[in-house]
Design an enzyme around this catalytic site. Structure first.
Site, PDB file in Angstrom:
ATOM      1  N   HIS A   1      44.707  51.776 -58.767  1.00 36.24           N
ATOM      2  CA  HIS A   1      45.550  51.231 -57.694  1.00 36.24           C
ATOM      3  C   HIS A   1      45.776  49.748 -57.969  1.00 36.24           C
ATOM      4  O   HIS A   1      44.811  49.028 -58.275  1.00 36.24           O
ATOM      5  CB  HIS A   1      44.886  51.443 -56.324  1.00 36.24           C
TER       6      HIS A   1
ATOM      7  N   GLY B   1      54.390  55.408 -67.436  1.00 40.10           N
ATOM      8  CA  GLY B   1      53.236  55.785 -68.241  1.00 40.10           C
ATOM      9  C   GLY B   1      52.565  54.656 -68.991  1.00 40.10           C
ATOM     10  O   GLY B   1      51.902  54.879 -70.006  1.00 40.10           O
TER      11      GLY B   1
ATOM     12  N   ASP C   1      43.440  56.340 -51.231  1.00 39.55           N
ATOM     13  CA  ASP C   1      42.787  55.135 -51.795  1.00 39.55           C
ATOM     14  C   ASP C   1      41.426  54.884 -51.155  1.00 39.55           C
ATOM     15  O   ASP C   1      40.955  53.749 -51.099  1.00 39.55           O
ATOM     16  CB  ASP C   1      43.690  53.906 -51.598  1.00 39.55           C
TER      17      ASP C   1
ATOM     18  N   LEU D   1      51.805  64.082 -53.834  1.00 43.66           N
ATOM     19  CA  LEU D   1      50.632  64.164 -52.952  1.00 43.66           C
ATOM     20  C   LEU D   1      49.654  65.246 -53.418  1.00 43.66           C
ATOM     21  O   LEU D   1      50.085  66.283 -53.921  1.00 43.66           O
ATOM     22  CB  LEU D   1      51.101  64.523 -51.532  1.00 43.66           C
TER      23      LEU D   1
HETATM   24  C1  GRF Z   1      51.364  50.999 -61.742  1.00 41.71           C
HETATM   25  O1  GRF Z   1      51.612  49.844 -60.983  1.00 41.71           O
HETATM   26  C2  GRF Z   1      50.062  51.624 -61.285  1.00 41.71           C
HETATM   27  O2  GRF Z   1      49.175  50.692 -60.720  1.00 41.71           O
HETATM   28  C3  GRF Z   1      50.487  52.546 -60.223  1.00 41.71           C
HETATM   29  O3  GRF Z   1      51.707  53.099 -60.708  1.00 41.71           O
HETATM   30  C4  GRF Z   1      52.419  52.061 -61.408  1.00 41.71           C
HETATM   31  C5  GRF Z   1      53.129  52.627 -62.604  1.00 41.71           C
HETATM   32  O4  GRF Z   1      52.190  52.980 -63.560  1.00 41.71           O
HETATM   33  N1  GRF Z   1      49.459  53.522 -59.982  1.00 41.71           N
HETATM   34  P1  GRF Z   1      52.581  53.562 -65.027  1.00 41.71           P
HETATM   35  O5  GRF Z   1      53.337  52.481 -65.755  1.00 41.71           O
HETATM   36  O6  GRF Z   1      53.452  54.790 -64.802  1.00 41.71           O
HETATM   37  O7  GRF Z   1      51.259  53.860 -65.649  1.00 41.71           O
END
Ligand code: GRF
Length: 202
Positions: free
Chosen positions: A112, A14, A153, A95
């Protein structure tokens, strides 16, 4: 002034949610309100971040439903109950079908960790993205915020930010730099842009 009600979908640490919460506190997302955090599992540290910031959270686990369709119906009910107008996928690993994304046209954004169209699509998530960038030998990588549609994506790009790849980078070191210097910078900006667009109805 009305604010677009936003749900942030999470699965892990998060840190992108945290970046949004901090930006909101700094007054950088005036057109939106983070009204809900939806987690795909109950061990996501993102849930702690939501609680620490007084944001309502809910866990919806795919495996508790007989099908993808019933799972997504439950998520749609939760979103409607909370009058959600916009969804941010922030490290969300579950998904979403074409039906789900089509139900929220130009209302779902995703962060992404590469410069799309590089290193994206099926199988490119988390550390795999940075492993691929290092294996290819790119000198620059970064992050992308894009609209979510039925192509993994594949939606229209909203914002991107480049980050240097440095000599000796490991996937973990590169991931951290991309998060700090790109993801956590462009996600709040992109969320404000889209929230504002939705406020103005365009
Ligand atoms: C990050 O690398 C983000 O780019 C990808 O998920 C990973 C974890 O994100 N979408 P977070 O720390 O849970 O926000």
């Amino acid at each position: 002034m009305l604010r677009t009600k936003i749900a942030v979908f999470v699965s892990g640490g998060g840190t992108n949610l945290q970046a949004l919460l901090d930006a909101q506190k700094r007054g950088e997302i005036p057109s939106g309100e983070i009204a809900l955090v939806l987690a795909s599992n109950d061990s996501a540290y993102a849930l702690t971040r939501a609680a620490d910031n007084g944001v309502k959270s809910v866990v919806v686990k795919r495996k508790e439903f007989p099908s993808q369709e019933v799972y997504e119906q439950k998520m749609k009910e939760v979103l409607e109950e909370n009058a959600i107008e916009m969804i941010v996928l922030a490290g969300f690993m579950s998904l979403l079908s074409e039906d789900f994304t089509l139900a929220y046209p130009k209302r779902i954004v995703n962060i992404h960790p590469s410069l799309i169209p590089s290193f994206c699509g099926k199988g490119f998530y988390g550390l795999h993205v940075h492993e691929a960038a290092l294996a290819y030998g790119v000198k620059v990588t970064g992050a992308t915020v894009h609209y979510v549609n039925e192509i993994p994506d594949g939606g229209e790009i909203i914002l991107q930010k480049a980050v240097d790849v440095l000599e000796g980078d490991t996937p973990e070191v590169l991931q951290r730099r991309v998060m700090e210097q790109a993801e956590w910078v462009i996600l709040p900006k992109a969320v404000e842009m889209v929230a504002q667009k939705l406020q103005k109805g365009n």
